[in-house]
Design a protein around this motif. Sequence first.
Motif, short mmCIF file in Angstrom:
data_model
loop_
_atom_site.label_atom_id
_atom_site.label_comp_id
_atom_site.label_asym_id
_atom_site.label_seq_id
_atom_site.Cartn_x
_atom_site.Cartn_y
_atom_site.Cartn_z
N GLN A 129 50.47 46.80 -43.77
CA GLN A 129 51.75 46.17 -44.06
C GLN A 129 52.58 47.08 -44.96
N GLU A 130 53.84 47.25 -44.60
CA GLU A 130 54.72 48.13 -45.37
C GLU A 130 55.18 47.49 -46.67
N ILE A 131 55.31 46.17 -46.66
CA ILE A 131 55.73 45.49 -47.88
C ILE A 131 54.54 44.74 -48.46
N LYS A 132 54.58 44.53 -49.75
CA LYS A 132 53.50 43.83 -50.41
C LYS A 132 53.45 42.38 -49.91
N PRO A 133 52.24 41.93 -49.50
CA PRO A 133 52.16 40.56 -48.98
C PRO A 133 52.42 39.52 -50.06
N THR A 134 53.17 38.49 -49.70
CA THR A 134 53.38 37.37 -50.60
C THR A 134 52.25 36.37 -50.41
N LEU A 135 52.30 35.31 -51.14
CA LEU A 135 51.26 34.28 -51.07
C LEU A 135 51.00 33.86 -49.63
N PHE A 136 52.05 33.52 -48.89
CA PHE A 136 51.87 33.00 -47.54
C PHE A 136 51.69 34.08 -46.49
N LYS A 137 52.19 35.27 -46.74
CA LYS A 137 52.04 36.36 -45.79
C LYS A 137 50.68 37.03 -45.90
N SER A 138 49.93 36.71 -46.94
CA SER A 138 48.61 37.32 -47.11
C SER A 138 47.54 36.57 -46.31
N ILE A 139 47.92 35.49 -45.66
CA ILE A 139 46.99 34.72 -44.85
C ILE A 139 47.06 35.25 -43.42
N PHE A 140 45.91 35.57 -42.86
CA PHE A 140 45.89 36.19 -41.53
C PHE A 140 45.50 35.19 -40.45
N SER A 141 45.90 35.50 -39.23
CA SER A 141 45.60 34.65 -38.09
C SER A 141 44.21 34.97 -37.55
N ILE A 142 43.36 33.99 -37.54
CA ILE A 142 42.02 34.17 -36.98
C ILE A 142 42.10 34.31 -35.47
N LEU A 143 43.09 33.70 -34.85
CA LEU A 143 43.27 33.87 -33.41
C LEU A 143 43.55 35.34 -33.09
N ASP A 144 44.37 36.01 -33.92
CA ASP A 144 44.60 37.44 -33.71
C ASP A 144 43.30 38.21 -33.83
N PHE A 145 42.48 37.82 -34.78
CA PHE A 145 41.17 38.45 -34.94
C PHE A 145 40.32 38.26 -33.67
N LEU A 146 40.32 37.05 -33.14
CA LEU A 146 39.52 36.76 -31.95
C LEU A 146 40.04 37.49 -30.73
N LYS A 147 41.35 37.63 -30.64
CA LYS A 147 41.94 38.28 -29.47
C LYS A 147 41.91 39.81 -29.56
N ASN A 148 41.68 40.34 -30.77
CA ASN A 148 41.70 41.79 -30.96
C ASN A 148 40.45 42.40 -30.36
N LYS A 149 40.61 43.09 -29.28
CA LYS A 149 39.46 43.66 -28.57
C LYS A 149 39.11 45.05 -29.07
N ASP A 150 39.81 45.54 -30.09
CA ASP A 150 39.52 46.86 -30.63
C ASP A 150 38.32 46.85 -31.57
N HIS A 151 37.85 45.67 -31.91
CA HIS A 151 36.70 45.57 -32.82
C HIS A 151 35.40 45.74 -32.03
N ASN A 152 34.84 46.91 -32.08
CA ASN A 152 33.62 47.19 -31.34
C ASN A 152 32.46 46.32 -31.80
N LYS A 153 32.46 45.97 -33.07
CA LYS A 153 31.35 45.18 -33.61
C LYS A 153 31.32 43.78 -33.01
N LEU A 154 32.48 43.29 -32.54
CA LEU A 154 32.50 41.95 -31.94
C LEU A 154 31.89 41.97 -30.55
N GLY A 155 32.03 43.08 -29.87
CA GLY A 155 31.42 43.22 -28.56
C GLY A 155 31.75 42.08 -27.64
N ASN A 156 30.71 41.44 -27.12
CA ASN A 156 30.89 40.35 -26.16
C ASN A 156 31.01 38.99 -26.82
N SER A 157 31.07 38.95 -28.15
CA SER A 157 31.14 37.67 -28.85
C SER A 157 32.33 36.86 -28.39
N ILE A 158 33.45 37.54 -28.11
CA ILE A 158 34.66 36.82 -27.69
C ILE A 158 34.39 36.06 -26.41
#
Length: 163
Positions: A129-158
């Motif tokens: 992030q280019e700007i410092k996260p505020t209270l509400f912007k520092s919360i991340f989407s778990i759906l984005d985490f689940l959909k992110n296929k670049d995480h090799n460690k997740l493998g076939n878990s999705i």
Amino acid sequence: MKIGVIIIFHNNEKDIQTKELAQSLKSIEDIELCFVDNESKDNTLEQLREIKETCANVSIVEIKKHISNEAAKRAGARYVFNNYNLKHIGFLDVNILKTHQFNLNQVLRLLHQDKDVLIEFDKDLKQSQEIKPTLFKSIFSILDFLKNKDHNKLGNSINLIKV
């Protein structure tokens, strides 16, 4: 290190397997869960209260008048920030999980199992992030985490957590 997960519910009575979810949550001690009931008209809130009774790591924020998902997320975030000292907080909306055919119970098990990968995902997001996260912007989407296929460690878990 504990993480926080805000889960937004709205009329999800049929999607909650109360006993199964409560049983799973009892074994997940490193995740603090904040259930946000966004003015459900069915028995969702009663089911969430039943789960909370048996699980020490569950809290509930009840919203009396239906608000946007973003506002519900902020309400959960305020509660979590005021009651816990957590560096990593993600959020889920059960209705959006359904549209992507994810099962809540299995997603929570995966988050527990791959907690370190989830923390790394959050750290990477904050660093990019280019700007410092505020209270509400520092919360991340778990759906984005689940959909992110670049995480090799997740493998076939999705694939395993799809309904």
